[in-house]
Scaffold this motif. Sequence first.
Motif: not given
Lengths: 115, 111
Positions: B36, B38, B43-44, B46, B49, B87, B93-94, B97-99, B101-103
């Motif tokens: 992603y 930003q 907002g971030p 996409f 992938q 990021y 991800l299939r 629900d969660k993304l 995010f790292g640093t």
Amino acid sequence: SAVISQKPSRDICQRGTSLTIQCQVDSQVTMMFWYRQQPGQSLTLIATANQGSEATYESGFVIDKFPISRPNLTFSTLTVSNMSPEDSSIYLCSVEGAAGRETQYFGPGTRLLVL
Amino acid sequence: LAKTTQPISMDSYEGQEVNITCSHNNIATNDYITWYQQFPSQGPRFIIQGYKTKVTNEVASLFIPADRKSSTLSLPRVSLSDTAVYYCLVGDLRNTDKLIFGTGTRLQVFP
């Protein structure tokens, strides 16, 4: 892709008050997400909001502090309750992508400053 | 979700190719790698992938070696407008629900 708007875009609030942030999507989506991004930091997931059910909160976030509504498939609200300066952050909503859960689309964020 | 490690920041000049590497040593068989972007006050968004080998779209390329323990986001001929935080996310991800995010990597492009 989905078009997401948030209101307000920014606000300055007093300690102890509450603010409700609105998130509107231009298409119907099952899942909506709320994130917090503190200044200079990465994003942290607050909760997942599905229409017709209670929101699911991540560790460290509770419903009393961050109540969420999801009245229909295009709208959600996040309330930041009893605010303190530590709640100063950017709050973002997102929705799952049309292709499934592989991607998410994010709103522009709400920048909150608590004095 | 597998933890990721990225450089905190990178600098580049306009016209150069930028490669941002992400380490994900604990990647699982069903995990995908997603990047992603930003911009400030947004907002971030996409970018790209992939699962293995190479993926290319109109924005970037994603290189993933055979062991999948790392990945490299390649931005060809960057411009000032590519200044952003990038990021790297890894997960199945299939099925979640969660993304997480790292640093992220803060890329600064100079004229």
